[in-house]
Design a protein around this motif. Structure first.
Motif, PDB file in Angstrom:
ATOM      1  N   ARG A  13       0.829  -1.219   0.000  1.00 19.70           N
ATOM      2  CA  ARG A  13       0.000   0.000   0.000  1.00 19.70           C
ATOM      3  C   ARG A  13       0.860   1.265   0.000  1.00 19.70           C
ATOM      4  O   ARG A  13       0.335   2.364   0.075  1.00 19.70           O
ATOM      5  N   SER A  14       2.173   1.100  -0.070  1.00 17.06           N
ATOM      6  CA  SER A  14       3.069   2.257   0.066  1.00 17.06           C
ATOM      7  C   SER A  14       3.392   2.873  -1.295  1.00 17.06           C
ATOM      8  O   SER A  14       3.183   2.258  -2.347  1.00 17.06           O
ATOM      9  N   ASP A  15       3.934   4.079  -1.251  1.00 17.31           N
ATOM     10  CA  ASP A  15       4.290   4.806  -2.475  1.00 17.31           C
ATOM     11  C   ASP A  15       5.599   4.332  -3.085  1.00 17.31           C
ATOM     12  O   ASP A  15       5.856   4.561  -4.259  1.00 17.31           O
ATOM     13  N   ASN A  16       6.439   3.714  -2.261  1.00 13.84           N
ATOM     14  CA  ASN A  16       7.808   3.449  -2.718  1.00 13.84           C
ATOM     15  C   ASN A  16       8.037   2.003  -3.145  1.00 13.84           C
ATOM     16  O   ASN A  16       9.137   1.504  -3.080  1.00 13.84           O
ATOM     17  N   GLN A  17       6.973   1.324  -3.576  1.00 16.95           N
ATOM     18  CA  GLN A  17       7.153  -0.061  -3.984  1.00 16.95           C
ATOM     19  C   GLN A  17       7.649  -0.112  -5.428  1.00 16.95           C
ATOM     20  O   GLN A  17       7.521   0.836  -6.201  1.00 16.95           O
ATOM     21  N   SER A  18       8.212  -1.262  -5.773  1.00 14.89           N
ATOM     22  CA  SER A  18       8.679  -1.494  -7.144  1.00 14.89           C
ATOM     23  C   SER A  18       8.373  -2.937  -7.508  1.00 14.89           C
ATOM     24  O   SER A  18       8.127  -3.764  -6.625  1.00 14.89           O
ATOM     25  N   CYS A  19       8.390  -3.233  -8.815  1.00 13.39           N
ATOM     26  CA  CYS A  19       8.155  -4.618  -9.243  1.00 13.39           C
ATOM     27  C   CYS A  19       9.190  -5.556  -8.616  1.00 13.39           C
ATOM     28  O   CYS A  19       8.835  -6.612  -8.082  1.00 13.39           O
ATOM     29  N   ALA A  20      10.452  -5.142  -8.662  1.00 10.05           N
ATOM     30  CA  ALA A  20      11.499  -5.999  -8.077  1.00 10.05           C
ATOM     31  C   ALA A  20      11.263  -6.180  -6.580  1.00 10.05           C
ATOM     32  O   ALA A  20      11.461  -7.261  -6.026  1.00 10.05           O
ATOM     33  N   GLY A  21      10.797  -5.097  -5.928  1.00  7.16           N
ATOM     34  CA  GLY A  21      10.522  -5.166  -4.493  1.00  7.16           C
ATOM     35  C   GLY A  21       9.389  -6.135  -4.180  1.00  7.16           C
ATOM     36  O   GLY A  21       9.460  -6.887  -3.193  1.00  7.16           O
ATOM     37  N   VAL A  22       8.346  -6.138  -4.994  1.00  3.97           N
ATOM     38  CA  VAL A  22       7.230  -7.057  -4.752  1.00  3.97           C
ATOM     39  C   VAL A  22       7.673  -8.499  -4.998  1.00  3.97           C
ATOM     40  O   VAL A  22       7.355  -9.402  -4.214  1.00  3.97           O
ATOM     41  N   ARG A  23       8.454  -8.708  -6.063  1.00  2.00           N
ATOM     42  CA  ARG A  23       8.932 -10.080  -6.339  1.00  2.00           C
ATOM     43  C   ARG A  23       9.769 -10.601  -5.176  1.00  2.00           C
ATOM     44  O   ARG A  23       9.648 -11.763  -4.779  1.00  2.00           O
ATOM     45  N   GLN A  24      10.567  -9.705  -4.610  1.00  3.70           N
ATOM     46  CA  GLN A  24      11.403 -10.106  -3.475  1.00  3.70           C
ATOM     47  C   GLN A  24      10.548 -10.353  -2.226  1.00  3.70           C
ATOM     48  O   GLN A  24      10.727 -11.345  -1.512  1.00  3.70           O
ATOM     49  N   LEU A  25       9.599  -9.439  -2.005  1.00  8.05           N
ATOM     50  CA  LEU A  25       8.684  -9.573  -0.868  1.00  8.05           C
ATOM     51  C   LEU A  25       8.009 -10.944  -0.878  1.00  8.05           C
ATOM     52  O   LEU A  25       7.829 -11.584   0.165  1.00  8.05           O
ATOM     53  N   LEU A  26       7.568 -11.374  -2.058  1.00  9.30           N
ATOM     54  CA  LEU A  26       6.821 -12.631  -2.177  1.00  9.30           C
ATOM     55  C   LEU A  26       7.746 -13.828  -2.424  1.00  9.30           C
ATOM     56  O   LEU A  26       7.259 -14.948  -2.615  1.00  9.30           O
ATOM     57  N   ALA A  27       9.044 -13.589  -2.414  1.00  9.41           N
ATOM     58  CA  ALA A  27      10.040 -14.668  -2.576  1.00  9.41           C
ATOM     59  C   ALA A  27       9.825 -15.450  -3.866  1.00  9.41           C
ATOM     60  O   ALA A  27      10.015 -16.661  -3.923  1.00  9.41           O
ATOM     61  N   LEU A  28       9.431 -14.740  -4.930  1.00  7.90           N
ATOM     62  CA  LEU A  28       9.032 -15.456  -6.156  1.00  7.90           C
ATOM     63  C   LEU A  28      10.210 -16.115  -6.862  1.00  7.90           C
ATOM     64  O   LEU A  28      10.090 -17.249  -7.325  1.00  7.90           O
ATOM     65  N   GLU A  29      11.346 -15.403  -6.949  1.00 11.19           N
ATOM     66  CA  GLU A  29      12.509 -16.016  -7.614  1.00 11.19           C
ATOM     67  C   GLU A  29      12.977 -17.260  -6.856  1.00 11.19           C
ATOM     68  O   GLU A  29      13.405 -18.239  -7.452  1.00 11.19           O
ATOM     69  N   GLU A  30      12.843 -17.206  -5.528  1.00 13.98           N
ATOM     70  CA  GLU A  30      13.271 -18.344  -4.704  1.00 13.98           C
ATOM     71  C   GLU A  30      12.319 -19.531  -4.871  1.00 13.98           C
ATOM     72  O   GLU A  30      12.742 -20.673  -5.020  1.00 13.98           O
ATOM     73  N   MET A  31      11.013 -19.235  -4.872  1.00 15.68           N
ATOM     74  CA  MET A  31      10.036 -20.331  -4.920  1.00 15.68           C
ATOM     75  C   MET A  31       9.852 -20.873  -6.327  1.00 15.68           C
ATOM     76  O   MET A  31       9.458 -22.029  -6.506  1.00 15.68           O
ATOM     77  N   LEU A  32      10.097 -20.037  -7.318  1.00 15.45           N
ATOM     78  CA  LEU A  32       9.784 -20.406  -8.699  1.00 15.45           C
ATOM     79  C   LEU A  32      11.000 -20.202  -9.598  1.00 15.45           C
ATOM     80  O   LEU A  32      10.997 -19.371 -10.508  1.00 15.45           O
ATOM     81  N   PRO A  33      12.066 -20.988  -9.365  1.00 12.59           N
ATOM     82  CA  PRO A  33      13.299 -20.795 -10.134  1.00 12.59           C
ATOM     83  C   PRO A  33      13.077 -21.087 -11.620  1.00 12.59           C
ATOM     84  O   PRO A  33      12.245 -21.926 -11.973  1.00 12.59           O
ATOM     85  N   GLU A  34      13.784 -20.373 -12.441  1.00 13.62           N
ATOM     86  CA  GLU A  34      13.760 -20.543 -13.908  1.00 13.62           C
ATOM     87  C   GLU A  34      12.441 -20.115 -14.536  1.00 13.62           C
ATOM     88  O   GLU A  34      12.216 -20.335 -15.722  1.00 13.62           O
ATOM     89  N   PHE A  35      11.580 -19.515 -13.754  1.00 11.99           N
ATOM     90  CA  PHE A  35      10.374 -18.960 -14.370  1.00 11.99           C
ATOM     91  C   PHE A  35      10.727 -17.647 -15.071  1.00 11.99           C
ATOM     92  O   PHE A  35      11.574 -16.879 -14.592  1.00 11.99           O
ATOM     93  N   GLN A  36      10.068 -17.432 -16.210  1.00 18.22           N
ATOM     94  CA  GLN A  36      10.205 -16.169 -16.943  1.00 18.22           C
ATOM     95  C   GLN A  36       9.040 -15.290 -16.488  1.00 18.22           C
ATOM     96  O   GLN A  36       7.873 -15.671 -16.660  1.00 18.22           O
ATOM     97  N   PHE A  37       9.359 -14.157 -15.891  1.00 21.08           N
ATOM     98  CA  PHE A  37       8.301 -13.323 -15.294  1.00 21.08           C
ATOM     99  C   PHE A  37       7.974 -12.102 -16.151  1.00 21.08           C
ATOM    100  O   PHE A  37       8.832 -11.595 -16.876  1.00 21.08           O
ATOM    101  N   ASP A  38       6.766 -11.627 -15.984  1.00 22.88           N
ATOM    102  CA  ASP A  38       6.322 -10.384 -16.628  1.00 22.88           C
ATOM    103  C   ASP A  38       5.397  -9.715 -15.627  1.00 22.88           C
ATOM    104  O   ASP A  38       4.336 -10.265 -15.313  1.00 22.88           O
ATOM    105  N   ASP A  39       5.798  -8.567 -15.090  1.00 24.38           N
ATOM    106  CA  ASP A  39       4.961  -7.977 -14.039  1.00 24.38           C
ATOM    107  C   ASP A  39       4.693  -6.501 -14.252  1.00 24.38           C
ATOM    108  O   ASP A  39       5.336  -5.843 -15.084  1.00 24.38           O
ATOM    109  N   PHE A  40       3.747  -5.963 -13.534  1.00 15.04           N
ATOM    110  CA  PHE A  40       3.288  -4.585 -13.734  1.00 15.04           C
ATOM    111  C   PHE A  40       2.740  -4.039 -12.423  1.00 15.04           C
ATOM    112  O   PHE A  40       2.003  -4.721 -11.711  1.00 15.04           O
ATOM    113  N   LEU A  41       3.145  -2.790 -12.148  1.00 17.04           N
ATOM    114  CA  LEU A  41       2.655  -2.105 -10.953  1.00 17.04           C
ATOM    115  C   LEU A  41       1.638  -1.066 -11.397  1.00 17.04           C
ATOM    116  O   LEU A  41       1.958  -0.214 -12.237  1.00 17.04           O
TER     117      LEU A  41
END
Lengths: 309, 309
Positions: B172-200
């Motif tokens: 809910r904050s102003d200073n979030q980023s796509c990379a920040g959300v991916r890190q917050l949700l541990a997506l690279e860790e949980m889903l290795p080798e996935f090709q991502f496409d995201d949008f804020l």
């Protein structure tokens, strides 16, 4: 065979300068009820109160106040606007308009937001939603005029969802009767000396009004399986009763979940079935009312039956 | 600042005689998305799948099937009807159309009943509501043609309501980023080798698609305080993952309640926060899908904050 049991409710207290609301006569109240798309089925009276049983819920009229509850797809906001137009905004000392969350809100003639917008054109007030939109919630509008509620001015509501067991089976059966429902709910035992007026709807559904002096009670039952709903409302001081009425009704009707709404109500949860209180709220209004809302769920897992469409 | 996060979903498998759906080209899918009043923001592709990120959710297209999810007040049933009209009813081997219960159903362009009526004019099928109307529930339409699902054809969905805590604050904050959300949700860790496409989205909201071979995942976040909602959906075999993805997401986002919907999914609740499963359902479809729906609530009492209106 869906019927929306969830009620809308308007309660108005008029100023001391206003003539007795009872003296407005039955044609006035028939018109009020018609504005909501309901009609009067029967009535009982005593020295203090006229209690009307409606095709869709209830109307109670005292000298200085009235209370109207309607369910289904009734347009209770229109009755409220009609009342303000008829007596003038200055006749109103305090007013609340409330809506419980509906099972199927998209079938309603208006949303609470729309009702609120119309009401605010005639009467200034505060409004709240209490509870999450994806769970049980309650909408409340209150006039914001200076007013001071008497501490004895209390209302208690018990709203029961998904009733189960023998009582529910009886209320869905072909062979029920008004006397049978009164006995099922132990009403004569719990509410001695009350004057009752009740009605059994076709094919299902039951409504009862009761009055004793200035006291009232009303119960409305929508027993249909997938959207069952039973509401009990009273201005009795529940803490002073020999029987714990809410606990008794919960034991009889065995609802999967229930809400309790109180205005200055003293409520005791000790007799409730084993439950999780999912959420509760206490809201103080400037006029001396403490509004409580609590949403309870029986502490058991339910196997959900898919409903064919 | 209300936004309806709850999704509608259509999944279609075409017959072997049908040309590859990917060969229909982007203009076809742009038109499909436009029928729902959404638009394509970006896409990623691999040898098996084209994954489109939409202004309101996601579209995944494989050779023999597609999956489209839309939220807000989109008209996904119209996309479905357009697809049937374009390829012909005989091209469809299996189809499901689903709707989660909305926060504000009366703001939707159509009810599930209305969508169902329109769909059944073009495609025969069974339909169910799972769950009570006054609580979380799910609507499901499935074609009733002869079809046999592969046992590996599994889908798992985790729908989280009323997220709380640090992660919710960040979203809910102003200073979030796509990379920040991916890190917050541990997506690279949980889903290795996935090709991502995201949008804020502005001012709030986040969507991500991910693909790895034939596998997909998608997350949509509506963080707004009074109606927060986060959905995760995948065709991964969750039981075979090194990390318990649902448990991890629940721990991070700390929702007050959540639903799990599975098609042939192997789900393990052991890592969930302490909860009450309010209700669950297991429904077997003739085509070899076992549909599971479970509604969970954190085992704690919530103090409800009245929302001014």
């Amino acid at each position: 065979m869906f019927f929306e049991g969830s009620e809308k409710k308007i309660e108005v207290i008029v100023t001391p300068a206003t003539p007795s609301l009872r003296s407005l006569g039955k044609p006035f109240w028939e018109e009020m009820v018609a504005k909501a798309n309901a009609e009067i089925l029967s009535s009982v009276s005593n020295d203090y109160c006229d209690a009307y049983l409606l095709s869709e819920s209830s109307l109670f009229v005292w000298d200085d106040r009235f209370l109207m509850l309607t369910c289904g797809t009734t347009t209770l906001a229109r009755s409220t606007l009609h009342f303000i137009d008829s007596l003038g905004e200055e006749a109103i000392a305090f007013a609340t308009f409330q809506r419980k969350n509906e099972y199927l809100s998209h079938l309603q003639a208006s949303s609470f937001e729309q009702d609120l917008q119309a009401l605010r054109e005639k009467l200034s007030g505060v409004a709240y939603r209490i509870g999450h939109l994806d769970s049980h919630h309650h909408y409340l509008f209150c006039s914001d005029k200076a007013f001071s509620a008497e501490s004895s001015d209390a209302t208690s509501e018990l709203l029961m969802y998904h009733i189960r067991g023998e009582a529910a089976d009886y209320l869905r059966s072909d062979n029920q009767s008004c006397a049978g429902v009164r006995q099922l709910l132990a009403l004569e035992e719990m509410l001695p000396e009350f004057q009752f007026d009740d009605f059994l709807f076709e094919p299902f559904g039951y409504s009862i009004n009761g009055i004793r002096g200035k006291e009232y009670m009303t119960i409305h039952i929508t027993p249909q399986e997938s959207s069952s709903y039973v509401s009990f409302e009273t201005n009795l001081d529940l803490a002073a009763q020999p029987i714990d009425i809410f606990a008794r009704l919960l034991a009889i009707l065995n609802p999967g979940s229930w809400d309790v709404i109180g205005f200055n109500a003293q409520l005791d949860t000790r007799g409730y079935p084993e439950h999780l209180c999912l959420g509760s709220c206490s809201l103080s209004l400037e006029q001396g009312y403490n509004v409580g809302f609590s949403h309870y769920q029986q502490m058991c897992h339910e196997v959900l039956i898919p409903e064919s469409m």
